[in-house]
Scaffold this active site. Structure first.
Site: not given
Length: 257
Positions: A11, A7-9, A129, A108-109, A13
């Site tokens: 999107n 879970c990104g800011n 990234d 966490p990413d 996946v």
């Protein structure tokens, strides 16, 4: 089957791992108001389209948006009957602990990318990234995350430029045909594209200088392949790096209960 959720800011996946490969990957806009029931209706419809007998029994979550985690936990518990691992929580172990200032919370990413990058390329690594923010993760020789850099993301910079200057239009990120633009759109695209190429090359140069060694550079994120066209800096461009890291962390925790 393992359900891996990143879970990104912008999107979120979802990927299904069958123990040997990812059999399906889907993307949805991140929304903290989306309920577990809504997630399940969306996911179950897509699972049906894959025409596989995929049955989720385990899950792992990496989220840079804390408010989303609760509903993702409910999704896993209510509909898949499992308690998900959440990267960054005390019960989720990492192969090598990060070495940063005491009290610092690492995204966490970034931890997941560190694990994946070290598995594929070893240590002395810089992972770039291209997400909502453009981040640089520095991986030590033993696989530890030891810090990095956070810069505004490419799309975020374009949006800020458009909002702050009334005469400038909103433009898409693209590699311009020439550095010197002959119209407003081309000028903006050149500034953003070659500006970010310069930013990446400059930061990598400084990190290498501080570390005193030549370090491998890996690119990931949605715009990684586009910016890799403008520089020879990257030894690899990997769209699946975060998902690979989630699988590795889940396996590590199963082996080290």
């Amino acid at each position: 089957m393992l359900l891996a959720i990143d879970c990104g800011n912008t999107n979120t996946v979802f990927s299904i791992w069958d123990g040997a490969r990812f059999i399906a990957t889907w993307r949805i806009a991140t929304d903290h108001k989306r309920t577990a029931d809504e997630y399940f209706v969306w996911l179950s419809s897509l699972l049906a389209l894959t025409k596989t007998e995929a049955r989720v029994t385990e899950a792992i979550i990496s989220s840079t948006v804390p408010r989303v985690v609760f509903n993702l936990r409910v999704l896993c518990d209510r509909y898949f009957g499992c308690r998900p691992l959440v990267v960054g929580k005390p019960d989720c172990r990492l192969p090598v602990a990060p070495r940063v200032d005491q009290g610092t919370t690492v995204g966490p990413d970034r931890l997941v990318n560190t694990v994946a990058g070290f598995d594929r390329h070893g240590g002395d690594l810089i992972i770039v990234d291209f997400g909502t923010a453009t981040t640089f993760d520095v991986v030590d020789r033993d696989g530890a995350y030891i810090g990095g850099v956070i810069a505004p993301g490419v799309n975020l910079s374009l949006e800020a430029l458009h909002m702050a200057a009334a005469a400038l239009p909103h433009v898409d990120v693209a590699r311009p045909a020439k550095a010197i633009g002959t119209n407003t759109v081309a000028c903006m695209q050149s500034g953003v594209y070659w500006g970010y190429v310069g930013l990446v090359e400059g930061i990598v140069r400084e990190v290498r200088r501080e570390r005193g060694r030549q370090m491998n550079v890996i690119a990931t994120g949605g715009l990684a392949s586009l910016f890799a066209q403008g520089t020879e800096l990257f030894s690899s461009v990997e769209d699946d790096l975060t998902m690979h890291g989630l699988v590795l962390i889940h396996a590590f925790n199963k082996d080290h209960p």
